[in-house]
Motif scaffolding. Structure first.
Motif, mmCIF file in Angstrom:
data_model
loop_
_atom_site.group_PDB
_atom_site.id
_atom_site.type_symbol
_atom_site.label_atom_id
_atom_site.label_comp_id
_atom_site.label_asym_id
_atom_site.label_seq_id
_atom_site.Cartn_x
_atom_site.Cartn_y
_atom_site.Cartn_z
ATOM 1 N N CYS A 112 0.853 -1.239 -0.045
ATOM 2 C CA CYS A 112 0.061 0.031 -0.007
ATOM 3 C C CYS A 112 0.851 1.129 0.102
ATOM 4 O O CYS A 112 2.007 1.124 0.649
ATOM 5 C CB CYS A 112 -0.980 -0.114 1.084
ATOM 6 S SG CYS A 112 -1.938 1.543 1.149
ATOM 7 N N CYS A 114 0.246 3.901 1.733
ATOM 8 C CA CYS A 114 0.052 4.909 2.973
ATOM 9 C C CYS A 114 1.481 4.789 3.801
ATOM 10 O O CYS A 114 2.192 3.822 3.532
ATOM 11 C CB CYS A 114 -1.216 4.373 3.676
ATOM 12 S SG CYS A 114 -1.019 2.993 4.571
ATOM 13 N N CYS A 123 -1.871 -2.669 6.937
ATOM 14 C CA CYS A 123 -2.907 -1.498 7.069
ATOM 15 C C CYS A 123 -4.070 -1.869 6.780
ATOM 16 O O CYS A 123 -4.582 -2.701 6.174
ATOM 17 C CB CYS A 123 -2.446 -0.069 6.266
ATOM 18 S SG CYS A 123 -2.517 -0.577 4.507
ATOM 19 N N HIS A 125 -5.993 -0.436 4.575
ATOM 20 C CA HIS A 125 -6.403 -0.370 3.220
ATOM 21 C C HIS A 125 -6.487 -1.644 2.624
ATOM 22 O O HIS A 125 -7.047 -2.224 1.730
ATOM 23 C CB HIS A 125 -5.710 0.766 2.511
ATOM 24 C CG HIS A 125 -5.673 1.872 3.204
ATOM 25 N ND1 HIS A 125 -4.400 2.349 3.671
ATOM 26 C CD2 HIS A 125 -6.394 2.866 3.534
ATOM 27 C CE1 HIS A 125 -4.730 3.511 4.479
ATOM 28 N NE2 HIS A 125 -6.002 3.930 4.337
HETATM 29 ZN ZN LIG Z 1 -2.789 1.600 3.579
#
Ligand SMILES: [Zn+2]
Length: 132
Positions: A112, A114, A123, A125
């Protein structure tokens, strides 16, 4: 084969080429090329290969592009850069608050874009994308 998708905030010039629907033999070119320049913003499409360019042109203030499309023949980077998105593996755009993150699964491993993933290697997501 990975596809290069411009990062949000970059300044780019995108050249497209489409068949000229008004063309007829001998008189006009069969293809029309057009270049638009501006700042990259998030696309309205939840597809990791789409990006939008804020051109500021009164007639066409925002242009949407698919980086995978054969019609996008050139992307020039005036500032900023790009992210390489794998086409042979899965990818998702996950909206979280005001941000959109790119989750990718390559060879069975998730990643990801982020900050949380950068530090913890997991995470929310990825959890959201894995459920889709
Ligand atoms: Zn993420």
């Amino acid at each position: 084969m990975p596809v290069t998708v411009p990062n949000v905030g970059s300044r780019v010039r995108v050249t497209t080429m489409y068949p000229n629907t008004y063309a007829y033999r001998g008189k006009y070119d069969n293809y029309v090329t057009m270049a638009r320049e501006g700042i990259v913003i998030n696309s309205i499409f939840k597809d990791p290969f789409y990006f939008a360019v804020e051109t500021g042109a009164p007639d066409h203030p925002v242009s949407e592009y698919n980086a995978k499309s054969q019609h996008v023949i050139k992307i020039e980077y005036l500032t900023g850069g790009a992210t390489s998105v794998e086409t042979s593996n899965k990818a998702w755009k996950v909206k979280s608050g005001d941000s959109i993150y790119l989750v990718q699964r390559m060879n069975g491993k998730y990643s990801c874009t982020c900050k949380g993933f950068e530090f913890r290697r997991e995470c929310k997501h990825i959890a959201a994308a894995a459920k889709k």
